[in-house]
Design a protein around this motif. Structure first.
Motif, PDB file in Angstrom:
ATOM      1  N   LEU A 558       0.823  -1.208   0.000  1.00 11.23           N
ATOM      2  CA  LEU A 558       0.000   0.000   0.000  1.00 11.23           C
ATOM      3  C   LEU A 558       0.860   1.262   0.000  1.00 11.23           C
ATOM      4  CD1 LEU A 558      -2.867   1.278   0.327  1.00 11.23           C
ATOM      5  CD2 LEU A 558      -2.521   1.105   2.795  1.00 11.23           C
ATOM      6  N   LEU A 559       1.953   1.227   0.745  1.00  4.32           N
ATOM      7  CA  LEU A 559       2.795   2.413   0.883  1.00  4.32           C
ATOM      8  C   LEU A 559       3.850   2.532  -0.209  1.00  4.32           C
ATOM      9  CD1 LEU A 559       3.310   2.347   4.760  1.00  4.32           C
ATOM     10  CD2 LEU A 559       1.611   3.608   3.434  1.00  4.32           C
ATOM     11  N   SER A 560       3.915   1.544  -1.102  1.00  3.12           N
ATOM     12  CA  SER A 560       4.924   1.586  -2.173  1.00  3.12           C
ATOM     13  C   SER A 560       4.294   1.451  -3.555  1.00  3.12           C
ATOM     14  CB  SER A 560       5.949   0.468  -1.955  1.00  3.12           C
ATOM     15  OG  SER A 560       5.318  -0.812  -1.980  1.00  3.12           O
ATOM     16  N   LEU A 561       3.055   1.908  -3.704  1.00  2.26           N
ATOM     17  CA  LEU A 561       2.394   1.817  -4.999  1.00  2.26           C
ATOM     18  C   LEU A 561       3.040   2.770  -5.995  1.00  2.26           C
ATOM     19  CD1 LEU A 561      -1.402   1.668  -4.038  1.00  2.26           C
ATOM     20  CD2 LEU A 561       0.043  -0.212  -4.818  1.00  2.26           C
ATOM     21  N   PRO A 562       3.154   2.380  -7.252  1.00  2.00           N
ATOM     22  CA  PRO A 562       3.694   3.300  -8.268  1.00  2.00           C
ATOM     23  C   PRO A 562       2.714   4.436  -8.551  1.00  2.00           C
ATOM     24  CG  PRO A 562       2.917   1.284  -9.300  1.00  2.00           C
ATOM     25  CD  PRO A 562       2.831   1.055  -7.820  1.00  2.00           C
ATOM     26  N   THR A 563       3.209   5.441  -9.202  1.00  2.00           N
ATOM     27  CA  THR A 563       2.373   6.612  -9.509  1.00  2.00           C
ATOM     28  C   THR A 563       1.204   6.255 -10.411  1.00  2.00           C
ATOM     29  OG1 THR A 563       4.373   7.964  -9.365  1.00  2.00           O
ATOM     30  CG2 THR A 563       2.433   8.979 -10.367  1.00  2.00           C
ATOM     31  N   SER A 564       1.396   5.285 -11.298  1.00  2.00           N
ATOM     32  CA  SER A 564       0.329   4.897 -12.226  1.00  2.00           C
ATOM     33  C   SER A 564      -0.849   4.243 -11.523  1.00  2.00           C
ATOM     34  CB  SER A 564       0.882   3.948 -13.288  1.00  2.00           C
ATOM     35  OG  SER A 564       1.417   2.777 -12.679  1.00  2.00           O
ATOM     36  N   SER A 565      -0.636   3.762 -10.286  1.00  2.00           N
ATOM     37  CA  SER A 565      -1.716   3.105  -9.549  1.00  2.00           C
ATOM     38  C   SER A 565      -2.449   4.034  -8.600  1.00  2.00           C
ATOM     39  CB  SER A 565      -1.154   1.914  -8.751  1.00  2.00           C
ATOM     40  OG  SER A 565      -0.582   0.943  -9.610  1.00  2.00           O
ATOM     41  N   LEU A 566      -1.988   5.251  -8.448  1.00  2.00           N
ATOM     42  CA  LEU A 566      -2.630   6.187  -7.529  1.00  2.00           C
ATOM     43  C   LEU A 566      -3.874   6.801  -8.166  1.00  2.00           C
ATOM     44  CD1 LEU A 566       0.501   8.009  -6.068  1.00  2.00           C
ATOM     45  CD2 LEU A 566      -0.686   5.992  -5.186  1.00  2.00           C
ATOM     46  N   PHE A 567      -4.780   7.217  -7.333  1.00  2.00           N
ATOM     47  CA  PHE A 567      -6.053   7.755  -7.798  1.00  2.00           C
ATOM     48  C   PHE A 567      -6.471   8.884  -6.876  1.00  2.00           C
ATOM     49  CE2 PHE A 567      -6.608   4.070  -5.108  1.00  2.00           C
ATOM     50  CZ  PHE A 567      -7.456   4.523  -4.108  1.00  2.00           C
ATOM     51  N   SER A 568      -7.464   9.628  -7.287  1.00  2.00           N
ATOM     52  CA  SER A 568      -7.978  10.721  -6.472  1.00  2.00           C
ATOM     53  C   SER A 568      -8.675  10.156  -5.234  1.00  2.00           C
ATOM     54  CB  SER A 568      -8.965  11.564  -7.285  1.00  2.00           C
ATOM     55  OG  SER A 568      -9.500  12.594  -6.500  1.00  2.00           O
ATOM     56  N   GLY A 569      -8.257  10.598  -4.063  1.00  2.00           N
ATOM     57  CA  GLY A 569      -8.797  10.074  -2.820  1.00  2.00           C
ATOM     58  C   GLY A 569      -7.998   8.937  -2.243  1.00  2.00           C
ATOM     59  N   TYR A 570      -6.814   8.675  -2.806  1.00  3.14           N
ATOM     60  CA  TYR A 570      -5.981   7.568  -2.315  1.00  3.14           C
ATOM     61  C   TYR A 570      -5.585   7.781  -0.859  1.00  3.14           C
ATOM     62  CZ  TYR A 570      -1.569   5.189  -1.351  1.00  3.14           C
ATOM     63  OH  TYR A 570      -0.564   4.468  -0.763  1.00  3.14           O
ATOM     64  N   ASP A 571      -5.264   9.018  -0.485  1.00  2.00           N
ATOM     65  CA  ASP A 571      -4.802   9.284   0.880  1.00  2.00           C
ATOM     66  C   ASP A 571      -5.857   8.889   1.909  1.00  2.00           C
ATOM     67  OD1 ASP A 571      -2.506  10.251  -0.223  1.00  2.00           O
ATOM     68  OD2 ASP A 571      -3.109  12.361  -0.137  1.00  2.00           O
ATOM     69  N   ASN A 572      -7.106   9.204   1.645  1.00  3.45           N
ATOM     70  CA  ASN A 572      -8.164   8.881   2.608  1.00  3.45           C
ATOM     71  C   ASN A 572      -8.365   7.375   2.733  1.00  3.45           C
ATOM     72  OD1 ASN A 572      -8.643  11.632   3.008  1.00  3.45           O
ATOM     73  ND2 ASN A 572     -10.144  11.717   1.366  1.00  3.45           N
ATOM     74  N   VAL A 573      -8.363   6.673   1.593  1.00  4.57           N
ATOM     75  CA  VAL A 573      -8.558   5.224   1.639  1.00  4.57           C
ATOM     76  C   VAL A 573      -7.382   4.548   2.337  1.00  4.57           C
ATOM     77  CG1 VAL A 573      -8.909   3.156   0.251  1.00  4.57           C
ATOM     78  CG2 VAL A 573      -9.951   5.305  -0.462  1.00  4.57           C
ATOM     79  N   ALA A 574      -6.167   4.958   1.997  1.00  2.00           N
ATOM     80  CA  ALA A 574      -4.988   4.365   2.633  1.00  2.00           C
ATOM     81  C   ALA A 574      -4.965   4.660   4.125  1.00  2.00           C
ATOM     82  CB  ALA A 574      -3.725   4.895   1.959  1.00  2.00           C
ATOM     83  N   ALA A 575      -5.342   5.880   4.512  1.00  2.00           N
ATOM     84  CA  ALA A 575      -5.357   6.224   5.937  1.00  2.00           C
ATOM     85  C   ALA A 575      -6.366   5.379   6.708  1.00  2.00           C
ATOM     86  CB  ALA A 575      -5.677   7.710   6.102  1.00  2.00           C
ATOM     87  N   SER A 576      -7.509   5.102   6.109  1.00  2.00           N
ATOM     88  CA  SER A 576      -8.502   4.262   6.794  1.00  2.00           C
ATOM     89  C   SER A 576      -7.994   2.837   6.975  1.00  2.00           C
ATOM     90  CB  SER A 576      -9.812   4.270   6.009  1.00  2.00           C
ATOM     91  OG  SER A 576      -9.646   3.656   4.744  1.00  2.00           O
ATOM     92  N   ILE A 577      -7.289   2.302   5.980  1.00  2.00           N
ATOM     93  CA  ILE A 577      -6.748   0.941   6.109  1.00  2.00           C
ATOM     94  C   ILE A 577      -5.689   0.900   7.206  1.00  2.00           C
ATOM     95  CG2 ILE A 577      -5.461  -0.868   4.925  1.00  2.00           C
ATOM     96  CD1 ILE A 577      -6.792  -0.025   2.336  1.00  2.00           C
ATOM     97  N   VAL A 578      -4.787   1.887   7.219  1.00  3.12           N
ATOM     98  CA  VAL A 578      -3.750   1.935   8.253  1.00  3.12           C
ATOM     99  C   VAL A 578      -4.382   2.090   9.635  1.00  3.12           C
ATOM    100  CG1 VAL A 578      -1.769   3.236   9.097  1.00  3.12           C
ATOM    101  CG2 VAL A 578      -2.037   2.832   6.650  1.00  3.12           C
ATOM    102  N   ARG A 579      -5.396   2.915   9.733  1.00  5.58           N
ATOM    103  CA  ARG A 579      -6.071   3.096  11.020  1.00  5.58           C
ATOM    104  C   ARG A 579      -6.728   1.797  11.481  1.00  5.58           C
ATOM    105  NH1 ARG A 579      -9.385   6.612   9.546  1.00  5.58           N
ATOM    106  NH2 ARG A 579     -11.321   5.427   9.591  1.00  5.58           N
ATOM    107  N   HIS A 580      -7.308   1.042  10.557  1.00  7.42           N
ATOM    108  CA  HIS A 580      -7.925  -0.235  10.923  1.00  7.42           C
ATOM    109  C   HIS A 580      -6.886  -1.225  11.440  1.00  7.42           C
ATOM    110  CE1 HIS A 580     -11.412   0.664   7.919  1.00  7.42           C
ATOM    111  NE2 HIS A 580     -11.482   1.398   9.011  1.00  7.42           N
TER     112      HIS A 580
END
Length: 704
Positions: A558-580
């Motif tokens: 999750l923390l090493s995804l390439p730029t081509s795999s990022l999307f709008s709102g990635y920070d919020n989704v990743a933060a929720s997974i880390v928080r879980h």
């Protein structure tokens, strides 16, 4: 064209001139629908493409005249179009044009199996068949308007469809609802051969969408639109006063005009009513000469202005028309055609609308059949791997995701049909077939499959009144001073909130997380990665599943995804997974306790003394509850309690209640001390007086 009634507020009458104009327009439309084409100077007739374009323009004209507003049609013109036979002529030409379309789309088996040389020469420039698709799109738009009952039937004007307004040979139904059913029936009878034709799926997107909309509106039935509930309804006010009415009548106006004026101004003011009466003079019946002149200027004869004379067997004919209503196609037939249409992915939304309508009809009677049908088609397409099945899989998963997103009851049917296992096996098989050394293109069905699974296992952060009432009932019945929770209450709360993963057990959730982590290694495109991480964010709400995500290497991926795999709102989704992952039950409980304390201390709708009713308490903490209801109830039990004020329960913090008790204890102690001091003071004063009196007497005696 329409005049308001003088007697009733919800009835609209039609003037003779309006009948004449509508009848004339219907006659003109019928003449143009019977257009046979002109003969060219060379002696040849016009080409078929020219005729189709001409009919398309006529249909557009009829539709624009019929739909006087975006959401309603002109009932007088519709009555005349039906009575003059224009509607039947439109359906006949549509049937012929649709048959011509299938003949044009058919690949000729031999050079002899072609049109004549003249038609081929004239239509050489129309290789894309736009000349026929444009006309069919116009037909579809008009017929869709004709079968949409909310456009035609309204409480104000539906009585204008109860009897014919012009001379004509077409049998007329007996009432507006029957008129609507007959209209839907004759349109459905014309469209069904097109719907069931093997080449229907090869038509243009606009034409297929129009036919799907027609089927959907016919299947929805007849509905009368209540105009009074709209924003444009009449102004309501106090009932007309008899004294005010008498005053206006004495000025020379009729009683009906006086009542009408008072209703429009919304008050019993004589001045306002008189101002309205002078600005809205009473409309007299139009002169017959004016009506005849208007009709003649439009090319109609004088006899057409007369009202239609009902014949003796009108009721018998109307009954025969209603008896010929076409039966709706069965759900299996509709689903069979939908399967063919799903070969084109852009048709997912129109097909979705039709399937959602079928799911909602008859109290969800066919919901399980529709969802099971889609899941079975997914299973069949997954048996063979080829491009055609991949397209079908993408559309099926797409439609299923759209249905599950709007129909929560359909999720249970999808779970019982084995959607999770079928989708997991397909995704696992696709992931195993990938070569990690080569970057391959991700098929669309993979993204749609992850979306469908996410919609199936989604959490609805909604609180309904049943939960509040249940909590109130439990509090009142138990009369407990603190919030308690047991396993049965946890299950009830989770089921009511829709927060429990009842459609997937813990093993299925962990398997899905492992498949998602394996897919993340393949540098998926942004849209696919978005669907994968949404599913992971949903699944990791359970801490054991979050640990499985961590063990599978999901956090490092999750923390090493390439730029081509990022999307709008990635920070919020990743933060929720880390928080879980970080929020174990103990940490989550402490965080919830802090949130509950903060909410009860700053909530704006608090009652005096820091009390909050259960409904506001649940609504304000909806996002916290949706995280984990069981942990939330444990946190609530430790920091707050229920306080009964009369028969009403309120939520208060424990520390507030303790402070109140301590204050009460301090007050009681201070009052006891005061009582003791007062009693001691009174005793001391008594002794002093006694002593003083004794001394006084002694001194007095001594002096004596």
């Amino acid at each position: 064209m329409l005049l308001p009634s003088r007697r009733r507020d919800d009835i609209v009458n039609v003037s003779p001139a309006s009948k004449s104009v509508a009848s004339t327009l219907a006659s003109i439309a019928l003449d143009h629908m019977n257009y046979g084409g002109h003969v060219n100077l060379s002696g040849t007739e016009e080409s078929i493409s020219t005729k189709c374009r001409y009919y398309g323009k006529v249909i557009d004209f009829i539709d624009s005249m019929l739909m006087e507003r975006p959401d309603s049609c002109n009932p007088v013109l519709l009555n005349c179009l039906y009575g003059r036979g224009v509607i039947q002529s439109v359906l006949t030409t549509f049937e012929a044009t649709s048959q011509l379309l299938f003949a044009v789309n058919r690949v000729p088996a031999s050079p002899m199996d072609t049109d004549d040389a003249n038609a081929k020469q004239d239509d050489k420039q129309d290789t894309n068949n736009s000349w026929i698709y444009g006309s069919l799109a116009s037909y579809g738009k008009l017929m869709d308007h004709l079968v949409t009952s909310s456009f035609i039937l309204s409480s104000f004007t539906k009585h204008l469809l109860a009897q014919p307004l012009t001379n004509g040979d077409t049998p007329f139904p007996r009432d507006p609802e029957a008129f609507m059913k007959v209209l839907q029936s004759i349109v459905l009878k014309t469209v069904l051969p097109v719907w069931t034709h093997p080449q229907f799926g090869d038509c243009s997107y606009e034409f297929i969408s129009a036919v799907i909309s027609i089927i959907r509106h016919v299947y929805s039935g007849v509905e009368v639109k209540n105009v009074n509930a709209s924003g444009g309804s009449r102004i309501t006010g106090p009932p007309p006063n008899e004294t005010t009415i008498s005053t206006i009548v004495e000025m020379g106006f009729s009683r009906s005009r006086a009542e009408e004026a008072l209703r429009h101004v919304g008050s019993n003011s004589v001045e306002l009513a008189m101002e309205w009466l002078f600005s809205h003079p009473e409309e007299v019946q139009e002169d017959d000469e004016l009506a005849r002149a208007l009709a003649m200027s439009l090319g109609n004869s004088e006899s057409d202005t007369k009202d239609a004379i009902p014949n003796s067997n009108a009721n018998t004919t109307a009954q025969q028309v209603e008896d010929e209503i076409v039966q709706f196609p069965s759900v299996d037939e509709l689903l069979s055609t939908c399967t063919k249409l799903l070969m084109k992915e852009p048709l997912a939304f129109p097909v979705r609308d039709l399937l959602v309508m079928i799911c909602s009809q008859d109290d969800g009677k066919h919901r399980s059949s529709v969802v099971t049908f889609i899941v079975d088609r997914i299973k069949e397409c997954g048996l063979v791997s080829n491009n055609e099945n991949y397209i079908m899989l993408a559309t099926l998963f797409h439609v299923l995701a759209l249905i599950l997103n709007e129909d929560t009851v359909a999720r249970e049917a999808a779970s019982k049909s084995g959607l999770i296992k079928i989708a997991s096996d397909l995704l696992n098989q696709w992931d195993s077939s990938l070569d990690s050394k080569e970057k391959q293109q991700v098929p669309k069905w993979v993204t749609a499959a992850f979306l469908a699974l996410d919609r199936l296992l989604q959490v609805d952060q909604k609180l309904n009144s049943e939960i509040t009432e249940q909590l109130k009932k439990e509090v009142v019945d138990s009369q407990q001073a603190s919030i308690t929770i047991d396993e049965d209450r946890q299950n009830k709360l989770q089921s009511a909130l829709g927060l429990s993963m009842k459609y997937a057990d813990i093993h299925e959730q962990k398997r899905l997380v492992e498949i998602a982590c394996s897919c993340m290694k393949n540098q998926l495109p942004s849209d696919t990665m978005h669907a994968v991480l949404l599913l992971c964010s949903n699944l990791t709400r359970t801490h054991s599943v979050a640990l499985a995500f961590l063990d599978a290497g999901g956090l490092s991926l999750l923390l090493s995804l390439p730029t081509s795999s990022l999307f709008s709102g990635y920070d919020n989704v990743a933060a929720s997974i880390v928080r879980h992952i970080l929020e174990d039950p103990q940490t989550l409980r402490q965080a919830m306790e802090s949130e509950i304390k903060h909410n009860l201390s700053v909530v704006p709708n608090r009652h005096p003394n820091g009390r909050v009713n259960p409904r506001n308490f649940l609504l304000n903490l909806a996002s916290v509850i949706s995280r984990d209801p069981a942990v939330f109830m444990q946190a609530a039990q430790s920091v707050c309690q229920v306080e009964m004020v009369g028969e009403r329960p309120y939520i208060v913090l424990l520390k507030d209640k303790d402070k109140v008790k301590e204050k009460e204890k301090e007050k009681s102690k201070s009052s006891e001390k005061e009582k003791v001091q007062n009693s001691d003071g009174k005793a001391g004063v008594g002794h002093t007086n006694t002593a003083a009196s004794g001394n006084g007497h002694g001194k007095f005696h001594d002096s004596n």
